[in-house]
Design an enzyme around this catalytic site. Sequence first.
Site, PDB file in Angstrom:
ATOM      1  N   MET A 264       0.850  -1.195   0.000  1.00 31.53           N
ATOM      2  CA  MET A 264       0.000   0.000   0.000  1.00 31.53           C
ATOM      3  C   MET A 264       0.885   1.245   0.000  1.00 31.53           C
ATOM      4  O   MET A 264       1.996   1.229   0.525  1.00 31.53           O
ATOM      5  CB  MET A 264      -0.963   0.039   1.194  1.00 31.53           C
ATOM      6  CG  MET A 264      -0.324   0.247   2.547  1.00 31.53           C
ATOM      7  SD  MET A 264      -1.414   1.059   3.752  1.00 31.53           S
ATOM      8  CE  MET A 264      -1.125   2.792   3.378  1.00 31.53           C
TER       9      MET A 264
ATOM     10  N   GLN B 219      -3.781   3.562  -2.023  1.00 33.32           N
ATOM     11  CA  GLN B 219      -3.123   2.962  -3.186  1.00 33.32           C
ATOM     12  C   GLN B 219      -2.694   1.545  -2.833  1.00 33.32           C
ATOM     13  O   GLN B 219      -2.019   1.328  -1.812  1.00 33.32           O
ATOM     14  CB  GLN B 219      -1.903   3.812  -3.574  1.00 33.32           C
ATOM     15  CG  GLN B 219      -2.265   5.181  -4.113  1.00 33.32           C
ATOM     16  CD  GLN B 219      -2.712   5.105  -5.555  1.00 33.32           C
ATOM     17  OE1 GLN B 219      -1.905   5.006  -6.463  1.00 33.32           O
ATOM     18  NE2 GLN B 219      -4.029   5.133  -5.778  1.00 33.32           N
TER      19      GLN B 219
ATOM     20  N   ASP C 250      -0.150   5.751  -0.768  1.00 28.58           N
ATOM     21  CA  ASP C 250      -0.933   6.922  -0.331  1.00 28.58           C
ATOM     22  C   ASP C 250      -2.336   6.618   0.205  1.00 28.58           C
ATOM     23  O   ASP C 250      -3.083   5.884  -0.431  1.00 28.58           O
ATOM     24  CB  ASP C 250      -1.165   7.875  -1.510  1.00 28.58           C
ATOM     25  CG  ASP C 250       0.030   8.061  -2.396  1.00 28.58           C
ATOM     26  OD1 ASP C 250       1.124   7.628  -2.051  1.00 28.58           O
ATOM     27  OD2 ASP C 250      -0.147   8.641  -3.477  1.00 28.58           O
TER      28      ASP C 250
ATOM     29  N   SER D 298      -3.774   8.377  -7.179  1.00 30.61           N
ATOM     30  CA  SER D 298      -4.399   8.985  -6.000  1.00 30.61           C
ATOM     31  C   SER D 298      -5.488  10.003  -6.336  1.00 30.61           C
ATOM     32  O   SER D 298      -5.534  10.551  -7.429  1.00 30.61           O
ATOM     33  CB  SER D 298      -3.323   9.650  -5.149  1.00 30.61           C
ATOM     34  OG  SER D 298      -2.553   8.647  -4.544  1.00 30.61           O
TER      35      SER D 298
ATOM     36  N   ASP E  96      -3.495  13.588  -8.840  1.00 33.76           N
ATOM     37  CA  ASP E  96      -3.892  13.571  -7.425  1.00 33.76           C
ATOM     38  C   ASP E  96      -4.891  14.669  -7.076  1.00 33.76           C
ATOM     39  O   ASP E  96      -4.621  15.540  -6.221  1.00 33.76           O
ATOM     40  CB  ASP E  96      -2.659  13.662  -6.505  1.00 33.76           C
ATOM     41  CG  ASP E  96      -1.559  12.697  -6.912  1.00 33.76           C
ATOM     42  OD1 ASP E  96      -1.885  11.648  -7.500  1.00 33.76           O
ATOM     43  OD2 ASP E  96      -0.378  12.987  -6.660  1.00 33.76           O
TER      44      ASP E  96
ATOM     45  N   TRP F 105       5.446  -1.658  -5.528  1.00 36.02           N
ATOM     46  CA  TRP F 105       4.583  -0.677  -6.187  1.00 36.02           C
ATOM     47  C   TRP F 105       4.245  -1.142  -7.599  1.00 36.02           C
ATOM     48  O   TRP F 105       5.105  -1.643  -8.319  1.00 36.02           O
ATOM     49  CB  TRP F 105       5.298   0.681  -6.219  1.00 36.02           C
ATOM     50  CG  TRP F 105       4.430   1.779  -6.755  1.00 36.02           C
ATOM     51  CD1 TRP F 105       3.596   2.573  -6.040  1.00 36.02           C
ATOM     52  CD2 TRP F 105       4.305   2.185  -8.120  1.00 36.02           C
ATOM     53  NE1 TRP F 105       2.944   3.442  -6.874  1.00 36.02           N
ATOM     54  CE2 TRP F 105       3.360   3.232  -8.157  1.00 36.02           C
ATOM     55  CE3 TRP F 105       4.877   1.757  -9.317  1.00 36.02           C
ATOM     56  CZ2 TRP F 105       2.986   3.867  -9.350  1.00 36.02           C
ATOM     57  CZ3 TRP F 105       4.503   2.385 -10.500  1.00 36.02           C
ATOM     58  CH2 TRP F 105       3.577   3.432 -10.507  1.00 36.02           C
TER      59      TRP F 105
END
Length: 524
Positions: A70, A88, A72, A133, A190, A96
């Site tokens: 995980m 995330q 953000d 995000s 974002d 990632w």
Amino acid sequence: MDKWLKAARQTVSRRDFLTLSTATALGGRIALSSGTGIRPEHVKTEPLREKLAADPQRPRYHLMPPTNWMNDPNGPILWKGQYHMFYQYNPNGAFWGTMHWGHAVSPDMVHWMHLPIALAPTPGGPDKDGCFSGCAVVDQGVPTIVYTGVFPQVQCIARSDDGMMTWRKYPGNPVIAAPPQGMEITGFRDPCVWREADEWFLAIGSGVKGQGGMVLLYRSRDLIHWDYLHLLCKGRKDELLPGKDAGSTGEMWECPDFFPLADKHALVVSTQGGVIYSLGTYANHYFHPEVQGKADLGDSYYAPRSMVDEKGRRILWGWIREGRSDTAQRAAGWSGVMSLPRVLTLGRDGTLGMAPPPEFAALRGKHQRFEDLPIVPGSFSLLKSVRGDSLEVQAEFEPGASEAVGLTVRNGPDGKEQTSITYNRASRHLLVERQRSSLSSDVDRGSQGGPFVLAEDETLKLHVFLDASVIEIFANDRACLTSRIYPSRSDSLGIGTFARGGNARLKALNIWEMRPISTSRLTA
Ligand code: DQQ
């Protein structure tokens, strides 16, 4: 505690937080019933469950996914009396990639239940390479996510008609297909959305190479049709924050979070190096920063997002990243932790006030108190009766004649492992000194920290949350320092106080053992 959570916790304790039989939405509230068969799909095998549950580095009272990666926090929101947190998430492993939106729900910001993944990339869609995000808002009663689809970076929306259990992407996505024409930007992602009268406003993270980070401002009546207005705010890449070595504000501002705070407005941005906040004035849809600072003095805290809770408090959540190698993260099967919530206030000195919410007292177990003890340099004082890796510590020091004063945590019996939480009066820095934090060479062991100034007559108040490999420090309710340590010895559990260069005094020290929020380390 809510009925549903009790039911969830009973179900979960029976099944070790692994096979929540069902979760259904009743008029927006999430409730458990039987028969629909939702399973936390990512902790499938018994050996993996056992491994995660037995992992001494895995936190017990911080929110984190059942397994995998995980980063953000996304779109934290209070909705019908419950807190929803998205984040995330990579369902493919502890690294990632292929960004999804994980989802959890809580009645109190302390205890959580995992819900099914909210967003996944749509093959061939504008988010085919990932759902980056964003934020969540309620549009005429309908929960709506506004997020960045990649690649290229475009803005998309998704709505939920069943109380946030499932999400329907808008077929006309993307709702913002490209950055404003003629801009050579470092990123376009974002979104942070808010309402003013009958219009929506959207701030988006961006920047210009060689110049600095910036936030673009858009306006809409329906969350679908957006007009670009202008820059909400712009930074300069060489602009230094107050304090020696406090760093610059970078060339790309990720995850802008913009909100009113008392009679000011606050902008929090993640600069790809750290997290900075600005407090200032918002007028005619321009933001004029007046005071700037670091939201965290370390480099383990990133991409925070805020929400308003049911008491009207502004609450900030951040991603606590790991401090060990990619190989170690993949081998562990998990990576990334959600920070504890922080209550934000406008401090009396005009800077950002940050404190843990009192609600976390619900997790306190055995308590010990020490009072009025001298701290003499060289005489290392380990508190004999206190041990643990899941603790809340509140300490108040009179620095006296000392050059440095603080706490040591996760002390090994032979002194080989030890981490110091240090206020260095000479350099005016708050530090986590990790050089001896672990015998393992595969973990970060550098000092973390930054400028922190105590007034001459001020005592040092450290409020520390230790949770396995996570350390979160609140200093005098106006500075935070988040860090990661990975002691290798299972008996590195001691706590102590120290002073260097002169005597100090411990006014008071309260220590509580903290109860886990799940029956295993499969934190939910
Ligand atoms: N993480 C997301 C981006 C954001 C970055 C991708 C910040 O949307 O800019 O996982 O950590």
